[in-house]
Design a protein around this motif. Structure first.
Motif, PDB file in Angstrom:
ATOM      1  N   ASN A  22      -8.504 -13.843 -13.322  1.00 19.76           N
ATOM      2  CA  ASN A  22      -9.706 -13.147 -13.581  1.00 19.76           C
ATOM      3  C   ASN A  22      -9.902 -13.247 -14.821  1.00 19.76           C
ATOM      4  OD1 ASN A  22     -10.166 -12.500 -10.832  1.00 19.76           O
ATOM      5  ND2 ASN A  22      -8.868 -10.564 -10.949  1.00 19.76           N
TER       6      ASN A  22
ATOM      7  N   SER B 251      -2.720 -10.673 -20.701  1.00 19.83           N
ATOM      8  CA  SER B 251      -2.256  -9.614 -19.524  1.00 19.83           C
ATOM      9  C   SER B 251      -1.277 -10.206 -18.870  1.00 19.83           C
ATOM     10  CB  SER B 251      -3.502  -9.388 -18.961  1.00 19.83           C
ATOM     11  OG  SER B 251      -3.310  -8.262 -18.107  1.00 19.83           O
ATOM     12  N   GLN B 252      -0.396  -9.000 -18.326  1.00 15.47           N
ATOM     13  CA  GLN B 252       0.730  -9.248 -17.295  1.00 15.47           C
ATOM     14  C   GLN B 252       0.381  -8.287 -16.287  1.00 15.47           C
ATOM     15  OE1 GLN B 252       3.543 -11.430 -17.483  1.00 15.47           O
ATOM     16  NE2 GLN B 252       3.442 -10.696 -15.226  1.00 15.47           N
ATOM     17  N   GLN B 253       0.139  -8.626 -15.112  1.00 14.47           N
ATOM     18  CA  GLN B 253      -0.540  -7.794 -14.072  1.00 14.47           C
ATOM     19  C   GLN B 253       0.640  -6.912 -13.506  1.00 14.47           C
ATOM     20  OE1 GLN B 253      -2.039  -9.807 -10.543  1.00 14.47           O
ATOM     21  NE2 GLN B 253      -3.273  -8.176  -9.965  1.00 14.47           N
TER      22      GLN B 253
ATOM     23  N   THR C 126      -2.217  -4.929 -20.865  1.00 13.44           N
ATOM     24  CA  THR C 126      -3.214  -5.858 -21.173  1.00 13.44           C
ATOM     25  C   THR C 126      -3.357  -5.670 -22.754  1.00 13.44           C
ATOM     26  OG1 THR C 126      -4.432  -5.560 -19.165  1.00 13.44           O
ATOM     27  CG2 THR C 126      -5.830  -6.515 -21.126  1.00 13.44           C
TER      28      THR C 126
ATOM     29  N   GLY D  87      -3.262  -4.088 -15.710  1.00 10.39           N
ATOM     30  CA  GLY D  87      -3.207  -5.514 -16.070  1.00 10.39           C
ATOM     31  C   GLY D  87      -4.314  -6.281 -15.491  1.00 10.39           C
ATOM     32  N   ILE D  88      -4.513  -7.522 -15.658  1.00 10.88           N
ATOM     33  CA  ILE D  88      -5.483  -8.119 -15.133  1.00 10.88           C
ATOM     34  C   ILE D  88      -4.918  -9.739 -14.611  1.00 10.88           C
ATOM     35  CG2 ILE D  88      -7.474  -9.577 -15.625  1.00 10.88           C
ATOM     36  CD1 ILE D  88      -7.838  -7.908 -18.066  1.00 10.88           C
ATOM     37  N   ALA D  89      -5.322  -9.761 -13.432  1.00 14.19           N
ATOM     38  CA  ALA D  89      -4.698 -11.144 -12.641  1.00 14.19           C
ATOM     39  C   ALA D  89      -5.124 -12.341 -13.367  1.00 14.19           C
ATOM     40  CB  ALA D  89      -5.361 -11.207 -11.227  1.00 14.19           C
ATOM     41  N   LYS D  90      -4.355 -13.471 -13.597  1.00 16.26           N
ATOM     42  CA  LYS D  90      -4.621 -14.624 -14.340  1.00 16.26           C
ATOM     43  C   LYS D  90      -5.830 -15.304 -13.761  1.00 16.26           C
ATOM     44  CE  LYS D  90       0.358 -15.831 -15.402  1.00 16.26           C
ATOM     45  NZ  LYS D  90       1.269 -16.821 -15.360  1.00 16.26           N
TER      46      LYS D  90
END
Length: 363
Positions: free
Chosen positions: A39, A78-80, A84, A34-37
Motif C-alpha cells: 500500500n 513503514s513496518q506493518q 510508520t 503501520g502500512i503494508a508494503k
C-alpha cells in the motif's frame, strides 16, 4: 530538536527536526499499526483510502503537492504492525531554489499602498517592474477607492505619516482592514505617527522605513513571505461579540479557520473532539458550532445527538450546528439532519463560503 508525544497507551508520535547543508529535515514517526508494503506506493495517490470510513483520500496528496511546490520532497517508510515514518525535506531559506521560488511568486503578488506620494512610493513603483509585483496607490482619504482594491491585494502598505492627526480617517480605515485577513504593513518615519491608535484586530506589522535593510523595496517584499503572528482574541464578555465553537481534530485547519473568525470579531473556542466540545458547552455559551464529522473519542454525529437530546446541554438545544466535512453522500446528509445538525460545509472551504454560512445562521 526532538519531541515525543504520548497520544495514548502504546501509541506515541516522535518528531525530529534537523538542518543539514542542503535541507531542513522533518521526520515524524508513530508507533501505530503501520502500512503494508503493497500500500505504501499508493498513499500519495489522490482519493486513495484504506481502513478509514468517510475519508476523502486527499490529505497526503495535498501535503505532497504543497511540499513539492516549495522545492521539497516527502517519503514514507513503514513496518506493518510496528511503526510508520514520514521524512520531509525542505530547501533552506537562503537556497537558490527558495530564492527562485520567491521571485516567481512575486510576479503574482499585488501590493496596495495607502498614503501620500513620496520618494518611497516612487521607489516601489519603479522596482515593481524588476521585482514583478503589481503596484497600486490610493489616497489615504479616499475610502471609496480603498474599498474597490482592498480584497484584491496580497499585502497592504499604510503610510502612518500621511494620517498625522487624522485619527477619524485612520479609525475608518482600520475598521475595514480588521474585516480582512490580508497582511498590513504600517509604515512610518516620523515618531508622531506612533501616537495613532492601532486596532489590534488588524493583521499588521509596524515598520520603521529608516531601519529597512538592504532597502525599502527588498525589505518590504520580504514581508510577503513572513507570517504575521498578530492574533488578538476578542473578549468573550463583550455583549457585541458572538462566540463560535470550532470542533476538529485537524489542528492546522482548525487554527486557520479560527484566525479568520477572530479577525472578523468573533470569540472562538477550540476543541479537538466531541468530548472536549461537550466539556466547553458545560462552561460556555456559544452562538454557533462548527464541527468535523469524523474525530477520535467522539465524532460529530454523536456529539450533535448529545447536544440536542441531553438536558445537560439544554442551553444549546437550538444552537446552530454546522458540519465541516471533506465529503458527504445523500445518506450521510440525512444522518446529519436526523442528528440535529443544521447544515454543512465541504472542506477545504473558501473564506467566502465560511462567512456566507455563518451569516445565514447568526444574522
Amino acid at each position: 530538536m526532538h519531541f515525543i508525544i504520548k497520544v495514548r497507551k502504546n501509541f506515541n508520535i516522535e518528531i525530529n527536526i534537523d538542518i543539514n547543508k542542503l535541507h531542513n529535515v522533518i521526520k515524524v514517526k508513530d508507533t501505530g499499526i503501520g502500512i503494508a508494503k503493497s500500500n505504501i506506493s499508493s498513499i500519495f495517490d489522490e482519493f486513495y483510502t484504506h481502513g478509514k470510513k468517510n475519508s476523502s483520500g486527499l490529505g497526503l496528496p495535498f501535503c505532497q503537492k504543497v511540499i513539492t511546490a516549495f522545492g521539497g520532497s516527502i517519503c514514507c517508510q513503514s513496518q506493518q504492525g510496528e511503526w510508520t515514518e514520514f521524512t520531509i525535506l525542505l530547501p533552506k531559506i537562503d537556497s537558490k531554489s527558495t530564492n527562485k521560488l520567491k521571485y516567481e511568486l512575486l510576479a503574482q503578488k499585488r501590493l496596495l499602498y495607502i498614503g501620500d506620494n513620496n520618494q518611497d512610493v516612487f521607489e516601489l513603483q519603479k522596482n515593481s517592474f524588476s521585482f514583478g509585483y503589481h503596484f497600486l496607490t490610493v489616497s489615504p482619504f479616499r475610502l471609496v477607492d480603498i474599498d474597490q482594491h482592498l480584497n484584491q491585494a496580497d499585502m497592504i502598505l499604510v503610510n502612518l505619516d500621511s494620517y498625522g492627526e487624522h485619527n477619524y480617517y485612520m479609525t475608518k480605515l482600520q475598521h475595514k482592514l480588521a474585516l480582512s485577513t490580508t497582511k498590513v504593513l504600517y509604515l512610518y518615519r516620523e515618531e508622531k505617527a506612533l501616537h495613532l491608535i492601532l486596532n489590534p484586530k488588524v493583521n499588521y506589522k509596524l515598520v520603521n522605513l529608516d531601519k529597512l535593510k538592504p532597502g525599502v523595496t527588498e525589505g518590504i517584499c520580504r514581508y510577503f513571505f513572513t507570517h504575521f503572528n498578530q492574533e488578538t482574541v476578542p473578549s468573550p464578555n463583550s455583549l457585541e461579540t458572538q462566540s463560535i465553537l470550532l470542533v476538529d481534530d485537524n489542528t492546522s485547519l482548525r487554527m486557520y479557520t479560527g484566525i479568520l473568525l477572530q479577525r472578523s470579531g468573533y470569540h472562538v473556542i477550540h476543541a479537538e473532539n466531541g468530548l472536549k466540545a461537550l466539556q466547553h458547552l458545560d462552561t460556555h455559551n456559544v452562538d454557533l458550532i462548527m464541527m468535523d464529522l469524523e474525530m477520535p473519542l467522539m465524532g460529530g454525529l454523536e456529539t450533535a445527538k448529545q447536544i440536542r437530546g441531553n438536558d445537560q446541554y439544554k442551553n444549546h438545544h437550538h444552537t446552530p450546528i454546522i458540519c465541516f466535512s471533506a465529503s458527504l453522500n445523500t445518506e450521510q446528509q440525512q444522518e446529519l439532519k436526523a442528528a440535529g445538525m443544521n447544515g454543512f460545509i465541504f472542506k477545504p472551504a473558501t473564506k467566502d463560503q465560511i462567512f456566507e454560512t455563518i451569516d445565514r445562521y447568526l444574522n
